[in-house]
Motif scaffolding. Structure first.
Motif, PDB file in Angstrom:
ATOM      1  N   ARG A  54     -37.059  -2.430 -17.272  1.00  0.00           N
ATOM      2  CA  ARG A  54     -37.371  -1.807 -15.995  1.00  0.00           C
ATOM      3  C   ARG A  54     -38.741  -1.109 -16.119  1.00  0.00           C
ATOM      4  O   ARG A  54     -39.212  -0.811 -17.202  1.00  0.00           O
ATOM      5  CB  ARG A  54     -36.325  -0.748 -15.602  1.00  0.00           C
ATOM      6  N   CYS A  55     -39.348  -0.838 -14.964  1.00  0.00           N
ATOM      7  CA  CYS A  55     -40.572  -0.047 -14.915  1.00  0.00           C
ATOM      8  C   CYS A  55     -40.159   1.390 -14.699  1.00  0.00           C
ATOM      9  O   CYS A  55     -39.542   1.718 -13.674  1.00  0.00           O
ATOM     10  CB  CYS A  55     -41.490  -0.505 -13.778  1.00  0.00           C
ATOM     11  N   VAL A  56     -40.468   2.247 -15.622  1.00  0.00           N
ATOM     12  CA  VAL A  56     -40.040   3.627 -15.535  1.00  0.00           C
ATOM     13  C   VAL A  56     -41.189   4.543 -15.907  1.00  0.00           C
ATOM     14  O   VAL A  56     -42.168   4.124 -16.541  1.00  0.00           O
ATOM     15  CB  VAL A  56     -38.827   3.898 -16.468  1.00  0.00           C
ATOM     16  N   LYS A  57     -41.045   5.766 -15.497  1.00  0.00           N
ATOM     17  CA  LYS A  57     -41.939   6.814 -15.967  1.00  0.00           C
ATOM     18  C   LYS A  57     -41.202   8.129 -15.799  1.00  0.00           C
ATOM     19  O   LYS A  57     -40.225   8.232 -15.044  1.00  0.00           O
ATOM     20  CB  LYS A  57     -43.250   6.822 -15.196  1.00  0.00           C
ATOM     21  N   SER A  58     -41.674   9.115 -16.490  1.00  0.00           N
ATOM     22  CA  SER A  58     -41.058  10.433 -16.372  1.00  0.00           C
ATOM     23  C   SER A  58     -41.355  11.017 -14.994  1.00  0.00           C
ATOM     24  O   SER A  58     -42.394  10.728 -14.397  1.00  0.00           O
ATOM     25  CB  SER A  58     -41.584  11.368 -17.456  1.00  0.00           C
ATOM     26  N   ALA A  59     -40.424  11.823 -14.547  1.00  0.00           N
ATOM     27  CA  ALA A  59     -40.631  12.502 -13.271  1.00  0.00           C
ATOM     28  C   ALA A  59     -41.817  13.431 -13.394  1.00  0.00           C
ATOM     29  O   ALA A  59     -41.955  14.144 -14.389  1.00  0.00           O
ATOM     30  CB  ALA A  59     -39.379  13.261 -12.874  1.00  0.00           C
ATOM     31  N   ALA A  60     -42.692  13.417 -12.404  1.00  0.00           N
ATOM     32  CA  ALA A  60     -43.915  14.210 -12.460  1.00  0.00           C
ATOM     33  C   ALA A  60     -43.789  15.445 -11.588  1.00  0.00           C
ATOM     34  O   ALA A  60     -43.033  15.478 -10.622  1.00  0.00           O
ATOM     35  CB  ALA A  60     -45.093  13.358 -12.018  1.00  0.00           C
ATOM     36  N   PRO A  75     -39.082  16.598  -7.701  1.00  0.00           N
ATOM     37  CA  PRO A  75     -39.929  15.740  -8.562  1.00  0.00           C
ATOM     38  C   PRO A  75     -40.723  14.755  -7.710  1.00  0.00           C
ATOM     39  O   PRO A  75     -40.290  14.357  -6.628  1.00  0.00           O
ATOM     40  CB  PRO A  75     -38.928  15.033  -9.459  1.00  0.00           C
ATOM     41  N   VAL A  76     -41.867  14.334  -8.252  1.00  0.00           N
ATOM     42  CA  VAL A  76     -42.741  13.389  -7.555  1.00  0.00           C
ATOM     43  C   VAL A  76     -42.638  12.035  -8.238  1.00  0.00           C
ATOM     44  O   VAL A  76     -42.808  11.936  -9.463  1.00  0.00           O
ATOM     45  CB  VAL A  76     -44.195  13.878  -7.557  1.00  0.00           C
ATOM     46  N   CYS A  77     -42.357  10.930  -7.511  1.00  0.00           N
ATOM     47  CA  CYS A  77     -42.291   9.554  -8.046  1.00  0.00           C
ATOM     48  C   CYS A  77     -43.149   8.662  -7.153  1.00  0.00           C
ATOM     49  O   CYS A  77     -42.640   7.988  -6.243  1.00  0.00           O
ATOM     50  CB  CYS A  77     -40.842   9.045  -8.079  1.00  0.00           C
ATOM     51  N   ALA A  78     -44.433   8.620  -7.395  1.00  0.00           N
ATOM     52  CA  ALA A  78     -45.322   7.775  -6.589  1.00  0.00           C
ATOM     53  C   ALA A  78     -45.005   6.313  -6.856  1.00  0.00           C
ATOM     54  O   ALA A  78     -44.777   5.901  -7.999  1.00  0.00           O
ATOM     55  CB  ALA A  78     -46.783   8.075  -6.947  1.00  0.00           C
ATOM     56  N   ASN A  79     -44.973   5.470  -5.833  1.00  0.00           N
ATOM     57  CA  ASN A  79     -44.674   4.034  -5.921  1.00  0.00           C
ATOM     58  C   ASN A  79     -43.284   3.770  -6.485  1.00  0.00           C
ATOM     59  O   ASN A  79     -43.018   2.689  -6.993  1.00  0.00           O
ATOM     60  CB  ASN A  79     -45.705   3.295  -6.766  1.00  0.00           C
ATOM     61  N   GLY A  80     -42.420   4.753  -6.479  1.00  0.00           N
ATOM     62  CA  GLY A  80     -41.072   4.554  -6.991  1.00  0.00           C
ATOM     63  C   GLY A  80     -40.141   5.596  -6.417  1.00  0.00           C
ATOM     64  O   GLY A  80     -40.465   6.283  -5.448  1.00  0.00           O
ATOM     65  N   ALA A  81     -38.957   5.683  -7.038  1.00  0.00           N
ATOM     66  CA  ALA A  81     -37.960   6.628  -6.554  1.00  0.00           C
ATOM     67  C   ALA A  81     -37.333   7.339  -7.735  1.00  0.00           C
ATOM     68  O   ALA A  81     -37.224   6.759  -8.825  1.00  0.00           O
ATOM     69  CB  ALA A  81     -36.891   5.900  -5.749  1.00  0.00           C
ATOM     70  N   TYR A  82     -36.928   8.606  -7.485  1.00  0.00           N
ATOM     71  CA  TYR A  82     -36.326   9.394  -8.563  1.00  0.00           C
ATOM     72  C   TYR A  82     -34.884   8.998  -8.711  1.00  0.00           C
ATOM     73  O   TYR A  82     -34.129   8.904  -7.733  1.00  0.00           O
ATOM     74  CB  TYR A  82     -36.454  10.882  -8.255  1.00  0.00           C
ATOM     75  N   LEU A 110     -30.505   9.079 -14.204  1.00  0.00           N
ATOM     76  CA  LEU A 110     -31.284   8.856 -15.426  1.00  0.00           C
ATOM     77  C   LEU A 110     -32.403   9.874 -15.579  1.00  0.00           C
ATOM     78  O   LEU A 110     -33.085   9.887 -16.622  1.00  0.00           O
ATOM     79  CB  LEU A 110     -31.879   7.436 -15.416  1.00  0.00           C
ATOM     80  N   ASN A 111     -32.601  10.691 -14.550  1.00  0.00           N
ATOM     81  CA  ASN A 111     -33.653  11.712 -14.575  1.00  0.00           C
ATOM     82  C   ASN A 111     -35.039  11.110 -14.806  1.00  0.00           C
ATOM     83  O   ASN A 111     -35.870  11.671 -15.515  1.00  0.00           O
ATOM     84  CB  ASN A 111     -33.369  12.778 -15.645  1.00  0.00           C
ATOM     85  N   VAL A 112     -35.316   9.911 -14.283  1.00  0.00           N
ATOM     86  CA  VAL A 112     -36.612   9.242 -14.400  1.00  0.00           C
ATOM     87  C   VAL A 112     -36.994   8.652 -13.060  1.00  0.00           C
ATOM     88  O   VAL A 112     -36.149   8.495 -12.179  1.00  0.00           O
ATOM     89  CB  VAL A 112     -36.592   8.111 -15.461  1.00  0.00           C
ATOM     90  N   CYS A 113     -38.289   8.283 -12.964  1.00  0.00           N
ATOM     91  CA  CYS A 113     -38.777   7.550 -11.806  1.00  0.00           C
ATOM     92  C   CYS A 113     -38.711   6.071 -12.131  1.00  0.00           C
ATOM     93  O   CYS A 113     -39.052   5.640 -13.251  1.00  0.00           O
ATOM     94  CB  CYS A 113     -40.212   7.942 -11.473  1.00  0.00           C
ATOM     95  N   GLN A 114     -38.281   5.213 -11.159  1.00  0.00           N
ATOM     96  CA  GLN A 114     -38.205   3.767 -11.340  1.00  0.00           C
ATOM     97  C   GLN A 114     -39.027   3.099 -10.250  1.00  0.00           C
ATOM     98  O   GLN A 114     -39.127   3.584  -9.144  1.00  0.00           O
ATOM     99  CB  GLN A 114     -36.760   3.277 -11.286  1.00  0.00           C
ATOM    100  N   ALA A 115     -39.659   1.844 -10.690  1.00  0.00           N
ATOM    101  CA  ALA A 115     -40.438   1.068  -9.725  1.00  0.00           C
ATOM    102  C   ALA A 115     -40.145  -0.397  -9.955  1.00  0.00           C
ATOM    103  O   ALA A 115     -39.530  -0.796 -10.950  1.00  0.00           O
ATOM    104  CB  ALA A 115     -41.927   1.357  -9.894  1.00  0.00           C
ATOM    105  N   SER A 116     -40.588  -1.284  -9.026  1.00  0.00           N
ATOM    106  CA  SER A 116     -40.318  -2.722  -9.108  1.00  0.00           C
ATOM    107  C   SER A 116     -41.087  -3.348 -10.280  1.00  0.00           C
ATOM    108  O   SER A 116     -42.248  -3.000 -10.548  1.00  0.00           O
ATOM    109  CB  SER A 116     -40.706  -3.409  -7.792  1.00  0.00           C
ATOM    110  N   LEU A 117     -40.457  -4.349 -11.020  1.00  0.00           N
ATOM    111  CA  LEU A 117     -41.030  -5.057 -12.177  1.00  0.00           C
ATOM    112  C   LEU A 117     -41.563  -6.412 -11.726  1.00  0.00           C
ATOM    113  O   LEU A 117     -40.898  -7.131 -10.979  1.00  0.00           O
ATOM    114  CB  LEU A 117     -39.957  -5.250 -13.250  1.00  0.00           C
ATOM    115  N   THR A 118     -42.807  -6.805 -12.202  1.00  0.00           N
ATOM    116  CA  THR A 118     -43.408  -8.102 -11.890  1.00  0.00           C
ATOM    117  C   THR A 118     -43.561  -8.910 -13.169  1.00  0.00           C
ATOM    118  O   THR A 118     -44.142  -8.418 -14.145  1.00  0.00           O
ATOM    119  CB  THR A 118     -44.780  -7.933 -11.228  1.00  0.00           C
ATOM    120  N   ARG A 119     -43.025 -10.226 -13.231  1.00  0.00           N
ATOM    121  CA  ARG A 119     -43.169 -11.113 -14.390  1.00  0.00           C
ATOM    122  C   ARG A 119     -44.511 -11.846 -14.258  1.00  0.00           C
ATOM    123  O   ARG A 119     -44.691 -12.655 -13.354  1.00  0.00           O
ATOM    124  CB  ARG A 119     -42.038 -12.135 -14.459  1.00  0.00           C
TER     125      ARG A 119
END
Length: 885
Positions: free
Chosen positions: A124-130, A440-447, A451-460
């Motif tokens: 998945r595409c993830v990042k920490s909540a900002a 929390p801020v999740c640009a281009n994604g959702a909190y 999982l306490n993280v931000c997630q966004a769409s994955l591209t192959r």
């Protein structure tokens, strides 16, 4: 002819070192030092660009192996190869024969792909909540938190103090600076001085330069006001100390001394001494007192007087008196002196300076103030003033209260304080927690609260590859590149066996060669032999025949004794000018033929025990390789006479006896023939020319010719014929007694039989055997320029007796003329002269050992000669009996 010093002994006349050249089909051949020629091989010729490969006996060249662009030649398989290159940094998989690469999982900016299969967010595409504005994410509360920011009245200069939690600033002083001791604004006072004075901060008072009257200047040294004027000039008393006698004839005790004693200015002291009459003394204050002559007195007697003019030019007079006071002479001028000079003077109260100036001094003044002579200034107390505020005498400062806009002064901290405001910015204030908070801020994604993280769409992203979910990879087939300009481009293909891209190789070979495939892999051609040469696979060369000289290619091979041979020695004709160098020894000797006086006395130089230069030759080209002409039995004796002429004459007889025996026997046996003969009117033979079978021509004359002819004409053979010849020789000499010298016959026969020894060889050999000769050395009698020495000779000085030789050998070193080494000369030119009478007289015979001579004298000569005769005759008989008839 040709030759070579084969044994390198410096003599090219040893057996086998000289020979006649042989004419062959190829030219003149020298057998000396020759050797057989060896096989000749030449290198075969290969087409240009190729070389002989001995292992295959073929001309080979490396082919120029050409491949298409980006391909390389592989020598192991003789193919053009290229490793598979997968585009887009893919990886070649030889097991599947395809290109593979990992997928590029693209995430929005700021997100990262989670490739850990054990992770709950795997693939998945993830990042920490900002959190914005410096907030900190708190997972337990699913929110961002941060401390509120204190806000102070910055417009009025307040700032937040985190330690006290208060907005603070420094107190404001519009005049001076804040003083924490007084909690006031303070400013130093401004000192005020009266007109003309200035404030001196060092001494804290008003000061100015002292005041002086017009025309004067303050002098810091004298603390006075000084003025300088010109001094006036006047005459004053002065003198130069001097002394003179009362009269020119007075004793030294009668004298006058002029001095300038210390005291009041202008004094002059005159002291006059009169020996037994006493002395006078006078101090002059002014020359005006002496305008008329003034007599000096001493003990009631006027002895001297002074007179001066108005400017101080004075004369001293003396009257000579007896000791009783009676005059002895008139007044006499004793001497003159000056006691006046100009001097600069100043008005009263002024001092003379610089020799011609007057200095006046007055006290300075200080209007409204006081004079300080130690510092040379006028001073007065200052008055304190303040531009703002008030003067505080206790502190000595100007003071004013500070201001705190919108705040109050805290005297304990000496700071202005104001109210603090809590600012959360875009956050909200949680008053209970005293914190600011935000979602929390999740640009281009959702909190994701779970999982306490931000997630966004994955591209192959596989680029030009295809995504295989089953393999979880990007895949692509193998494509081998082709070079359109390459001649074998059509053969390009991927090899699943070698896992490479392959094509056939273009082989470019030099002209005349053909490419041979592997395992040879070279351009080849058959080696070419020029002319009649045959390629020899064992030698890897072309066989040309047996015509190579192992001594050097500069020597030609010639057919000799059915073999191809070569020699390093050239052929030459000894008779050619410069080919042969001959050294001849002068064997002449001094003769008794000098001028004489009427009484027959010799007028020339006399020599005692005179000698003769002699030589004999060892084996060599001229005398024969097996003949040693220096060999001789000891047959010469003192019976040959008392002079060397007699000794030589005896040897001459011995030589002629040898000629009779040798040539007579040769004529008897047919080894020689008579080519010419001369006889007397009675038929006696006077000369005869004999030619031997080898071509040697010899002319006999006198008794020798008679004896040799008698040997042939006797009709006998062997020793009988020789005996008849010798008897005829003896009869021809008309002195049969001299035949006693025939004891030399054995030596003559031995040396002359078939040899090239001449009379000089025989004479020298016999005398040397008799120990009558001193050996000087060897020299080269005949030398061939192309070969070296082919005939040596031994050089001697021979004397008429052994005693003469002994005296020379031991006597010469005693004489300065002969030097310590005897001065025997060089082998080519021996010095054999005898002693002059003076030299002979100078010899010290006590230093000459004659024992060698006396031993021979004491022997039984008669018995010796008889025994020698018998032995010699027997040897002759034996030799002739063994000679073929």
């Amino acid at each position: 002819m040709c030759g070579q010093d084969l044994n390198n002994n410096g003599y090219a006349a040893d057996p086998g070192e000289v020979a006649n050249c042989i004419q062959t089909a190829q030219g003149q051949f020298c057998p000396v030092g020759s050797t057989e020629c060896v096989e000749t091989y030449t290198a075969p010729v290969c087409p240009g660009g190729s070389t002989l490969e001995p292992a295959r006996d073929m001309c080979q060249a490396t082919a120029q192996n050409v491949c298409g662009s980006v391909y390389s030649w592989d020598a192991g398989i003789d193919k053009c190869t290229k490793a598979v290159v997968c585009p887009e940094n893919g990886t070649f998989n030889p097991a599947t024969d395809r290109c593979e690469k990992l997928v590029q999982n693209d995430c929005p900016v700021g997100y990262a792909y989670d490739g850990n299969p054990a992770s709950p967010t795997y693939d998945r595409c993830v990042k920490s909540a900002a959190c914005t504005d410096g907030g900190t994410f708190v997972a337990a509360k699913d929110r961002c938190e941060k401390a509120w920011m204190p806000v102070c009245d910055t417009a009025n200069g307040y700032s937040y103090n985190a330690q006290t939690g208060v907005c603070q600033r420094a107190p404001i002083c519009t005049y001076g600076s804040y003083n924490a001791q007084y909690n006031l604004c303070v400013q130093p006072i401004v000192p005020s001085c009266p007109s003309g004075y200035g404030y001196n901060s060092t001494r804290g008072r008003c000061e100015k330069t002292p005041e002086c009257p017009t025309g004067t200047t303050y002098n810091v040294v004298t603390n006075k006001c000084d003025a300088i004027t010109n001094a006036s000039s006047q005459q004053v008393l002065s003198c130069s100390p001097q002394s003179f006698l009362c009269t020119s004839y007075a004793d030294s005790c009668c004298n006058v001394s002029i001095t300038c004693p210390s005291g009041p200015q202008g004094q002059v002291s005159v002291v006059a001494n009169y020996c037994c009459l006493g002395s006078d003394a006078m101090t002059i204050q002014s020359p005006l007192d002496l305008l008329t002559r003034t007599e000096l007195t001493s003990t009631g007697y006027a002895l001297s007087a002074l007179q001066c003019d108005s400017v101080g030019n004075c004369s001293y007079y003396f009257m000579d008196r007896y000791c009783d006071g009676s005059p002895a002479s008139d007044w006499m001028l004793s001497g003159s002196f000056g006691m006046s000079s100009p001097q600069m003077i100043c008005p009263p109260g002024q001092a003379l300076i610089n020799g011609n100036q007057c200095l006046s001094a007055t006290n300075p003044t200080c209007t409204g103030g006081n004079f300080d002579p130690s510092l040379d200034v006028c001073w007065i107390t200052y008055s304190p003033t303040c531009s703002q505020g008030t003067y505080d005498s206790a502190s000595g400062l100007c003071i004013l209260a500070p201001s705190c806009p919108n705040g109050t002064l805290n005297s304990s901290t000496d700071l202005c304080e104001a109210t603090t405001t809590r600012d959360c910015g875009a956050y909200s204030l949680d008053a209970a927690a005293n914190l600011c908070y935000s979602a929390p801020v999740c640009a281009n994604g959702a909190y994701d609260a779970n999982l306490n993280v931000c997630q966004a769409s994955l591209t192959r992203n596989c680029g030009t590859y295809n995504w295989s979910q089953a393999d979880f990879k990007c895949l692509q087939g193998i494509t081998c590149p082709q070079d359109p300009g390459f001649s074998r481009a059509a053969t390009t293909a991927y090899s699943t066996t070698l896992d490479k891209c392959l094509s056939e190789t273009q082989h470019d070979c030099p002209a005349g060669t053909t490419y041979m495939p592997l395992p040879i892999g070279k351009c080849e051609a058959v080696p070419i032999c020029s002319g009649a040469g045959i390629y020899n696979t064992q030698k890897d060369s072309c066989f040309e025949g047996f015509n190579t000289c192992p001594l050097g290619t500069q020597y030609a091979c010639m057919e000799y004794q059915s073999k191809m041979q070569c020699s390093p020695n050239p052929c030459f004709n000894p008779g050619t000018p410069g080919a042969e160098i001959t050294t001849t020894l002068d064997e002449s000797m001094l003769q008794d033929d000098g001028p004489r006086d009427p009484n027959g006395q010799c007028l020339g130089q006399l020599y005692i025990f005179n000698g003769k230069a002699s030589r004999c030759r060892p084996p060599g080209l001229k005398v024969g390789m097996i003949n040693n002409c220096c060999e001789s039995d000891q047959v010469a004796s003192e019976d040959t006479g008392g002079s060397i002429q007699a000794a030589v004459q005896g040897i001459q007889m011995a030589y002629e006896i040898g000629q009779v025996a040798y040539y007579g026997n040769a004529l008897v046996t047919g080894a020689a023939q008579i080519s010419a003969i001369s006889t007397t009117a009675t038929g006696a033979v006077t000369s005869m020319t004999v030619v031997t079978a080898t071509g040697t021509t010899t002319t006999l004359s006198g008794a020798a010719a008679t004896g040799a002819y008698a040997t042939m004409a006797s009709g006998a053979t062997g020793a009988s014929a020789v005996g008849a010849g010798l008897q005829a020789y003896a009869a021809a000499l008309f002195n049969p007694a001299t035949i006693a010298i025939a004891v030399v016959i054995l030596v003559v026969m031995k040396v002359l039989m078939g040899s090239g020894c001449d009379q000089g060889d025989i004479q020298t050999g016999m005398q040397n055997a008799a120990k009558d000769c001193h050996y000087v050395g060897d020299y080269c009698e005949k030398k061939w320029a192309l070969v070296g020495c082919v005939q040596k000779a031994k050089s001697f000085c021979c004397f008429n007796s052994k005693m003469a030789r002994i005296i020379h050998e031991q006597g010469r070193p005693q004489l300065h003329a002969f030097q310590p080494n005897g001065a025997w000369g060089v082998p080519e030119q021996p010095n054999c002269r005898g002693f002059t009478p003076d030299e002979f007289q100078a010899l010290d015979f006590s230093r000459i050992d004659l024992s060698e001579y006396f031993d021979d004298v004491q022997k039984d000569l008669a018995t010796k000669i008889q025994g020698s005769q018998e032995t010699i005759m027997q040897n002759i008989q034996n030799k002739y009996q063994a000679t073929p008839k």
